[in-house]
Structures are given as C-alpha cells and as structure tokens.
Design an enzyme around this catalytic site. Structure first.
Site, PDB file in Angstrom:
ATOM      1  CD  GLU A   1      -2.773   1.122   2.512  1.00  0.00           C
ATOM      2  OE1 GLU A   1      -3.988   1.244   2.318  1.00  0.00           O
ATOM      3  OE2 GLU A   1      -2.277   0.937   3.642  1.00  0.00           O
TER       4      GLU A   1
ATOM      5  CE  LYS B   1      -7.697   1.685   3.165  1.00  0.00           C
ATOM      6  NZ  LYS B   1      -6.509   1.841   4.038  1.00  0.00           N
TER       7      LYS B   1
ATOM      8  CB  CYS C   1      -4.751  -1.352   4.383  1.00  0.00           C
ATOM      9  SG  CYS C   1      -4.284  -1.106   6.096  1.00  0.00           S
TER      10      CYS C   1
END
Length: 316
Positions: free
Chosen positions: A46, A126, A162
């Site tokens: 990430e 995200k 994540c």
C-alpha cells in the site's frame, strides 16, 4: 479459471520516501528482479510510492510534510507512471502497484494492475481510508468496485488495500468476481504490542489476509513495506507511538485453504518472496467453498451494488 500454474513475487521493501524519481527507479528495479526470477506477476505494498505517510498516526497536522507528500505522489497521466508501464512491458510481467495517487489537489490510496504488455487493466482507489488516513486521503466512487481483471498468464487478479479486508460487503463483492489470486496491500505492520489494536498488528493483518484466502478460496499475496531509519527521520517519528521503529515487513503468501505458503523474511529485511502457485488448488478449495456459487443463498441474502461514478459537478 486461470492457467495451470503461475510464479509470483511479493515485495517486502523500504520505499524511497517522498522521492518520486527514486521511487519509480526502485519500482522498475524490483520489476526487473522479479522477472529475472521467473515471476509472471509482482505485488507491491500500500502506498509504495512515495511510501506510506506514517506521520499521520503520531500527529494529525503537518502541512509541510503534507505538501512534500503531495508533490511526491504519482499522477497516472504522468511520464513517471508511463515508465512503470514500460518496465512491465519490457520484462513481460504483470504489475500490481500500490501508490498515493495525485489528482489535481487531492490524494487517493490507489492500486493499478498493469499487464505484461504495459497496459493498465484496472485502476482503483481505496473506498474508505482508515481513521487518520482521512486527514490526507480522499474516498473513491463506484468505479473502484471493478477491482478484478483477467491478466492472461497470471489469471484473474483482484486487489484491495489494507483494512478494506475488514469490510465484509466489499470483500464479498470482490470474491464473487472469481479471482485466481488476490493482492492484499499493506503498510509497515509490526508484531502486536501493548496499547495498539491486535487487528493493526502483523498477526492481526495476517489473520485478515488468511481469512480472505479461505472465504474467497483464492491465493492471497500479502505485501507490506519496511520502515527504516530514513523513513523515521523523514516523517519525524522517533518518539511516535506507531511506525516509529525499524521493521514492519510482514509479506506472505496464503493458499486458498488459508495455509501460509511462504517463509517470513526478517521484518527489517528487504526482498522478494517468490512462490509457485498451482491453480488446481483453487478447484479443490471451491469444491468445498464457493461463496459466489454453490455455497450461497441469494434467495435469502444478496448484495446490492451501485457502481456509478459520483462526480462533484453534473451537467444536465
């Protein structure tokens, strides 16, 4: 179903903190190294470029660092991004890249899947940055739900960032897109210690990736970055409560039944974890568990999804 087998490389390395040119150079070098080892896909952590913004967990406001971070983030329409695509093409390898995306005045936690021909097959952001991440990153819209694509040699590949692996509906939507392998991108993550949630530790994040492997009956490539002394210095975190010590590497590969297939590198060591995947194992796992097929009950429970891209200005 994908090809009979595939060799993959999972990155565990320290970013070139807040240096875009050096970040791209290191990315290209790792792509070349993975290809030399025979990998058909390489997975990055990430915000690999320009490194995860670790200062946000220790102080909510640092405008000087915010400006530096924005300038070092990656624009998908830039020459820097094109150089990475060219490296994927040159070395005939699929690249799953995690990065801070700069779009006009905003930043997003992005992932792109670049084909072995250098074409962008998938680009997403995200959907909900986690906690302090929301101090610098924006949210995505409906198009980021299109996060699984056919890559050819590596099969159908999906990606999440994540703690998106703690979002049940997002996980289910991703799993029903029939992944052969899944890239779980993570920042530096440390062994569990007092005063921090277990779910944000090395052990806890492995549980989340391992659970995804079981639930989706897919291979999971868990890629994390390493925090070194340079990163601690850049982010002014020597006394911070999180990401303030060398380490954080916890990259791994999980099989569709949840078994860890890889051997851990030391948490402060850089390297590639290279694993050969037998795609027949996917069929074995899904004979027992296929949450988008025979192990579902859409007559009782089903997911409603809006993939529409919501824009700030709409002309009518």
């Amino acid at each position: 179903m994908g090809p009979p087998s595939s060799r993959v490389a999972v990155v565990q390395a320290e970013p070139a903190w807040l240096d875009l040119d050096s970040s791209v150079s290191k990315t290209v070098s790792l792509i070349a190294e993975a290809a030399e080892k025979g990998a058909e896909l390489i997975a990055f952590p990430e915000c690999w470029i320009p490194g995860y913004p670790a200062w946000i967990w220790n102080r909510p406001l640092d405008l000087a660092l915010n400006v530096r971070y924005t300038k070092a983030s990656l624009d998908v329409n830039s020459a820097s991004f094109s150089n990475i695509c060219e490296a994927a093409k040159e070395h005939a390898i699929t690249v799953v890249l995690g990065f801070s995306e700069r779009h006009q005045g905003s930043l997003y936690m992005a992932q792109s899947i670049i084909s072995s021909e250098g074409k962008v097959l998938m680009h997403r952001r995200k959907i909900k940055p986690t906690h302090m991440e929301r101090t610098i990153f924006g949210e995505s819209s409906g198009s980021s739900l299109n996060n699984v694509v056919d890559t050819g040699k590596a099969g159908r590949v999906g990606a999440l960032n994540c703690w998106e692996h703690a979002q049940p509906l997002l996980k289910y939507h991703t799993a029903t897109q029939n992944e052969d392998l899944h890239v779980a991108a993570w920042p530096p993550v440390y062994p569990h210690g007092a005063g921090e949630p277990y779910s944000m530790s090395k052990e806890g994040t492995h549980v989340l990736s391992q659970a995804y492997a079981i639930e989706a009956a897919t291979f999971v490539l868990h890629s994390s970055s390493v925090m070194g002394e340079k990163g601690i210095e850049v982010f002014k975190n020597p006394q911070g409560s999180m990401m303030s010590a060398p380490g954080g590497g916890c990259s791994a590969v999980f099989a569709p039944d949840g078994v860890k297939m890889s051997v851990d590198l030391p948490d402060n060591e850089e390297g590639l974890i290279v694993v050969d995947l037998d795609y027949d194992v996917l069929l074995q796992a899904r004979a027992f568990l296929d949450v988008g097929g025979h192990y579902s009950r859409p007559d009782l429970l089903r997911l409603v999804v809006d993939k529409g891209e919501k824009k700030c200005v709409v002309y009518v």
